[in-house]
Each structure stands twice: as structure tokens, then as C-alpha cells.
Design a protein around this motif. Structure first.
Motif, PDB file in Angstrom:
ATOM      1  N   PRO A  88       0.808  -1.225   0.000  1.00 49.05           N
ATOM      2  CA  PRO A  88       0.000   0.000   0.000  1.00 49.05           C
ATOM      3  C   PRO A  88       0.840   1.274   0.000  1.00 49.05           C
ATOM      4  O   PRO A  88       0.299   2.370   0.026  1.00 49.05           O
ATOM      5  CB  PRO A  88      -0.819  -0.108   1.292  1.00 49.05           C
ATOM      6  N   PHE A  89       2.152   1.148  -0.011  1.00 48.97           N
ATOM      7  CA  PHE A  89       3.025   2.320  -0.074  1.00 48.97           C
ATOM      8  C   PHE A  89       4.204   1.940  -0.967  1.00 48.97           C
ATOM      9  O   PHE A  89       4.499   0.757  -1.141  1.00 48.97           O
ATOM     10  CB  PHE A  89       3.499   2.726   1.331  1.00 48.97           C
ATOM     11  N   PRO A  90       4.874   2.960  -1.565  1.00 47.54           N
ATOM     12  CA  PRO A  90       5.940   2.627  -2.510  1.00 47.54           C
ATOM     13  C   PRO A  90       7.166   2.041  -1.813  1.00 47.54           C
ATOM     14  O   PRO A  90       7.550   2.502  -0.738  1.00 47.54           O
ATOM     15  CB  PRO A  90       6.284   3.978  -3.151  1.00 47.54           C
ATOM     16  N   ILE A  91       7.731   1.013  -2.417  1.00 51.29           N
ATOM     17  CA  ILE A  91       8.981   0.425  -1.919  1.00 51.29           C
ATOM     18  C   ILE A  91       9.894   0.284  -3.129  1.00 51.29           C
ATOM     19  O   ILE A  91       9.586  -0.485  -4.049  1.00 51.29           O
ATOM     20  CB  ILE A  91       8.752  -0.970  -1.298  1.00 51.29           C
ATOM     21  N   ALA A  92      10.988   1.026  -3.142  1.00 46.84           N
ATOM     22  CA  ALA A  92      11.866   0.987  -4.313  1.00 46.84           C
ATOM     23  C   ALA A  92      12.515  -0.388  -4.455  1.00 46.84           C
ATOM     24  O   ALA A  92      12.627  -0.925  -5.552  1.00 46.84           O
ATOM     25  CB  ALA A  92      12.929   2.080  -4.193  1.00 46.84           C
ATOM     26  N   ASP A  93      12.927  -0.971  -3.328  1.00 46.44           N
ATOM     27  CA  ASP A  93      13.660  -2.235  -3.383  1.00 46.44           C
ATOM     28  C   ASP A  93      13.164  -3.140  -2.237  1.00 46.44           C
ATOM     29  O   ASP A  93      13.564  -2.958  -1.079  1.00 46.44           O
ATOM     30  CB  ASP A  93      15.165  -1.912  -3.230  1.00 46.44           C
ATOM     31  N   PRO A  94      12.272  -4.082  -2.561  1.00 44.94           N
ATOM     32  CA  PRO A  94      11.681  -4.906  -1.506  1.00 44.94           C
ATOM     33  C   PRO A  94      12.723  -5.651  -0.656  1.00 44.94           C
ATOM     34  O   PRO A  94      12.542  -5.794   0.553  1.00 44.94           O
ATOM     35  CB  PRO A  94      10.810  -5.900  -2.276  1.00 44.94           C
ATOM     36  N   ALA A  95      13.819  -6.095  -1.282  1.00 48.54           N
ATOM     37  CA  ALA A  95      14.831  -6.840  -0.512  1.00 48.54           C
ATOM     38  C   ALA A  95      15.475  -5.919   0.529  1.00 48.54           C
ATOM     39  O   ALA A  95      15.711  -6.321   1.674  1.00 48.54           O
ATOM     40  CB  ALA A  95      15.895  -7.412  -1.448  1.00 48.54           C
ATOM     41  N   ARG A  96      15.734  -4.647   0.113  1.00 48.20           N
ATOM     42  CA  ARG A  96      16.334  -3.721   1.079  1.00 48.20           C
ATOM     43  C   ARG A  96      15.325  -3.384   2.186  1.00 48.20           C
ATOM     44  O   ARG A  96      15.683  -3.312   3.366  1.00 48.20           O
ATOM     45  CB  ARG A  96      16.805  -2.441   0.381  1.00 48.20           C
ATOM     46  N   PHE A  97      14.050  -3.232   1.806  1.00 46.94           N
ATOM     47  CA  PHE A  97      13.012  -2.972   2.821  1.00 46.94           C
ATOM     48  C   PHE A  97      13.011  -4.099   3.864  1.00 46.94           C
ATOM     49  O   PHE A  97      13.036  -3.850   5.069  1.00 46.94           O
ATOM     50  CB  PHE A  97      11.640  -2.868   2.139  1.00 46.94           C
ATOM     51  N   ASP A  98      13.026  -5.350   3.382  1.00 50.45           N
ATOM     52  CA  ASP A  98      13.004  -6.477   4.321  1.00 50.45           C
ATOM     53  C   ASP A  98      14.255  -6.489   5.198  1.00 50.45           C
ATOM     54  O   ASP A  98      14.183  -6.791   6.396  1.00 50.45           O
ATOM     55  CB  ASP A  98      12.886  -7.806   3.560  1.00 50.45           C
ATOM     56  N   ALA A  99      15.405  -6.141   4.620  1.00 46.10           N
ATOM     57  CA  ALA A  99      16.650  -6.127   5.405  1.00 46.10           C
ATOM     58  C   ALA A  99      16.575  -5.054   6.489  1.00 46.10           C
ATOM     59  O   ALA A  99      16.996  -5.276   7.634  1.00 46.10           O
ATOM     60  CB  ALA A  99      17.852  -5.878   4.481  1.00 46.10           C
ATOM     61  N   VAL A 100      15.988  -3.902   6.149  1.00 43.10           N
ATOM     62  CA  VAL A 100      15.861  -2.819   7.140  1.00 43.10           C
ATOM     63  C   VAL A 100      14.880  -3.241   8.238  1.00 43.10           C
ATOM     64  O   VAL A 100      15.140  -3.050   9.430  1.00 43.10           O
ATOM     65  CB  VAL A 100      15.426  -1.500   6.445  1.00 43.10           C
ATOM     66  N   VAL A 101      13.763  -3.841   7.856  1.00 41.26           N
ATOM     67  CA  VAL A 101      12.785  -4.306   8.853  1.00 41.26           C
ATOM     68  C   VAL A 101      13.449  -5.322   9.790  1.00 41.26           C
ATOM     69  O   VAL A 101      13.330  -5.229  11.016  1.00 41.26           O
ATOM     70  CB  VAL A 101      11.547  -4.939   8.163  1.00 41.26           C
ATOM     71  N   ASP A 102      14.173  -6.284   9.216  1.00 44.60           N
ATOM     72  CA  ASP A 102      14.837  -7.299  10.039  1.00 44.60           C
ATOM     73  C   ASP A 102      15.790  -6.640  11.029  1.00 44.60           C
ATOM     74  O   ASP A 102      15.811  -6.979  12.208  1.00 44.60           O
ATOM     75  CB  ASP A 102      15.634  -8.276   9.162  1.00 44.60           C
ATOM     76  N   ALA A 103      16.603  -5.694  10.529  1.00 46.27           N
ATOM     77  CA  ALA A 103      17.605  -5.054  11.393  1.00 46.27           C
ATOM     78  C   ALA A 103      16.920  -4.233  12.479  1.00 46.27           C
ATOM     79  O   ALA A 103      17.279  -4.318  13.657  1.00 46.27           O
ATOM     80  CB  ALA A 103      18.519  -4.163  10.549  1.00 46.27           C
ATOM     81  N   LEU A 104      15.911  -3.449  12.126  1.00 50.01           N
ATOM     82  CA  LEU A 104      15.293  -2.552  13.103  1.00 50.01           C
ATOM     83  C   LEU A 104      14.562  -3.320  14.204  1.00 50.01           C
ATOM     84  O   LEU A 104      14.625  -2.958  15.374  1.00 50.01           O
ATOM     85  CB  LEU A 104      14.325  -1.588  12.408  1.00 50.01           C
ATOM     86  N   PHE A 105      13.861  -4.390  13.826  1.00 52.34           N
ATOM     87  CA  PHE A 105      13.036  -5.070  14.823  1.00 52.34           C
ATOM     88  C   PHE A 105      13.811  -6.009  15.746  1.00 52.34           C
ATOM     89  O   PHE A 105      13.243  -6.566  16.676  1.00 52.34           O
ATOM     90  CB  PHE A 105      11.835  -5.765  14.175  1.00 52.34           C
ATOM     91  N   VAL A 106      15.110  -6.123  15.525  1.00 59.94           N
ATOM     92  CA  VAL A 106      15.922  -6.824  16.539  1.00 59.94           C
ATOM     93  C   VAL A 106      15.943  -5.956  17.807  1.00 59.94           C
ATOM     94  O   VAL A 106      16.051  -6.453  18.913  1.00 59.94           O
ATOM     95  CB  VAL A 106      17.369  -7.047  16.031  1.00 59.94           C
ATOM     96  N   HIS A 107      15.830  -4.633  17.609  1.00 60.63           N
ATOM     97  CA  HIS A 107      15.923  -3.698  18.745  1.00 60.63           C
ATOM     98  C   HIS A 107      14.726  -2.754  18.671  1.00 60.63           C
ATOM     99  O   HIS A 107      14.886  -1.567  18.448  1.00 60.63           O
ATOM    100  CB  HIS A 107      17.218  -2.882  18.660  1.00 60.63           C
TER     101      HIS A 107
END
Ligand code: SAM
Length: 269
Positions: A193-212
């Protein structure tokens, strides 16, 4: 008519294996509603994960064009091949075996593999899915930012699918009875529902952020610098252009995380 699973297990001399999440639906009305929620029709190819004694499988086979079921326990795979010969049974681990193409996924999931199966499903092509999850897991799937249940799972689901809790299923609908209630959940894939330029990078950022998730974005990214830069210094050079960097991860909407990911376009992750 369904035979009571307790009788079937006794007749077959099978003891449920806790480690394989073997809790069998004893309330046939729930199984009928499960299949109804999936709206299975005569043109549908249905994949079922963990058919067990076949309480859902039989109902699916009555409506669908084709049913394929993946079952890890050879005792149930053998039983199903005999009792429902029209169903294609794949004996194996649903996390490892290749999934055939399908329109609908129906499953009363073994809870231990809820998360990896859900992410695998969301990366697959499908039309709709109705799955039984532990109640708490289902709550996390639909959680909104700044709530206790908001997690990597909530964001991962939101970006890929419309997700709805259809009903709460009490623990006494199963044998052996689990410690918590369950929920029937429908997933229907849709574009983000929102633009994501690079889904793989989005997932990597989500993974990194939600560890903390309680930390600020910048501190979370610092702790996971290896995912985005060659050196901690490399990460520091990216940070000034990262939006929302002083906000806490748990308060960010998926859209805002999308903007963070897009701002990191030059980063290695
Ligand atoms: N569908 C049946 C029902 O509703 O009564 C059984 C549900 S029971 C919660 C989960 C089923 O998944 C069991 O039959 C179990 O053997 C099977 N199972 C466990 N781990 C599995 C895996 N990795 N891959 C495929 N099936 C699995």
C-alpha cells in the motif's frame, strides 16, 4: 461424518507427537467454517499443510478441483493416502519440500512453524489463504504501530497482504488441548500500500530494526551496521540522510520504514 479424532487415533494405535504440533480439530463445525472462509470452488487448486487425520482435507476435496496436502508425519501421510485417495499427499517437511502451484492455501498449522510458513507463503503466488494460528500470533500479524504486538511479522504481513482475523477458536476445539486459544486468519495478497523501491532492502531494514524495537532507528541501525555498510564509520556517513532516525522503531508505521529503506539506497544491504 467425521469420526472423533480420539477414536481414530486409538484405532490406528497412534499417539500424537507434541513436538510436531499435533493438535487435532475435534469440532467439525470449525473445520466446515474454515473451508467456508476460504470460499473454495470447483476450479480451485488447494494446498493444505499438515492435514493430520484429514478433517479439513475431506471437506476441501468435496469442493476443490484438486487438493495437494503436505504432511511430515509418515503415519498420517499413509493414512490419508488410504482414506482419501483423490488427494495428492506429499510426505515431507512443508518448510523444505517444493510447493506446487495453487490458488488457495488452507492449514491448521503446526504452531512452531507459523512464522517461516507465513513468510514462505507471502513470497509465493496465491489467491487467498485461511490458516489457523495461535491467538497471540494472529494478533501480532494484524498489530498496528505503537502497540505491544507490533513486530517484524506485522510489517512483513502488511506490506504483502490484507490480513483479517475471522474468528477466535477456543482451545477445547482440539485434542490434545493446547495451552492457548487459536484464530482463523485470512490472507489475501495485494501490492504494497506504499511505494517500496527495493523490496529486498526494505526487508533487510525491517529485520535489522526489529531486533531492537525499543531503540531509536539510528541506534538500531548502528547495532546492525554490518547489514548496511563495510564499517561502522560507513554507516555513520549514511545516518544523516535517514528520516525518522531519532524515533523509536516500535512507533514507526510500515510507510515510514519504507522511507527509511529508500533513503538507504546507496547502502550495501
Ligand atoms: N489438519 C489437522 C487438523 O486440523 O486436525 C491437523 C493439524 S495439526 C495442528 C498439524 C499437522 O501438521 C500434524 O498432522 C503434523 O504432523 C503436521 N506437521 C507438523 N510439522 C510439519 C511440517 N514441518 N510439514 C508438514 N506437516 C507438518
Amino acid at each position: 461424518m467425521d469420526e472423533d479424532p480420539r477414536r481414530t487415533l486409538e484405532r490406528l494405535g497412534i499417539r500424537p507427537r507434541k513436538g510436531m504440533g499435533q493438535h487435532f480439530l475435534v469440532d467439525g463445525r470449525v473445520a466446515t467454517r474454515h473451508v467456508g472462509h476460504a470460499n473454495v470452488g470447483a476450479s480451485d487448486i488447494v494446498l493444505e499443510i499438515g492435514p493430520g487425520l484429514g478433517v479439513l482435507t475431506r471437506r476441501l476435496a468435496e469442493r476443490a478441483r484438486r487438493v495437494i496436502a503436505i504432511e511430515a508425519d509418515r503415519r498420517f501421510a499413509a493414512y490419508l493416502r488410504e482414506s482419501l485417495p483423490e488427494v495428492e499427499v506429499i510426505e515431507g517437511d512443508a518448510l523444505k519440500v517444493e510447493w506446487p502451484p495453487f490458488d488457495v492455501l488452507a492449514s491448521n498449522l503446526p504452531y512452531k512453524i507459523s512464522s517461516p510458513i507465513t513468510f514462505r507463503l507471502l513470497d509465493h503466488r496465491f489467491d487467498r489463504a485461511v490458516l489457523m494460528y495461535q491467538w497471540e500470533f494472529a494478533r501480532r500479524m494484524i498489530a498496528k504501530p505503537a502497540t505491544a504486538d507490533y513486530s517484524r511479522l506485522s510489517v512483513g504481513v502488511y506490506r504483502r497482504a490484507a490480513c483479517e482475523i475471522l474468528e477466535r477458536v477456543p482451545r477445547n476445539a482440539f485434542h490434545p488441548q493446547p495451552r492457548v486459544d487459536s484464530a482463523l486468519v485470512r490472507l489475501v495478497p495485494r501490492p504494497s500500500p506504499f511505494p517500496i523501491a527495493d523490496p529486498a532492502r526494505f526487508d533487510a531494514v525491517v529485520d535489522a530494526l526489529f531486533v531492537h524495537r525499543r531503540k531509536t532507528v539510528e541506534n538500531g541501525l548502528r547495532l546492525s551496521w554490518r547489514s548496511f555498510a563495510e564499517t561502522p564509520r560507513g554507516l555513520e556517513s549514511i545516518l544523516p540522510s535517514v528520516p525518522f532516525r531519532r524515533r523509536r522503531v516500535e512507533e514507526l508505521s510500515p510507510e515510514e520504514i519504507g522511507r527509511i529503506a529508500d533513503s538507504m539506497a546507496g547502502a550495501k544491504g
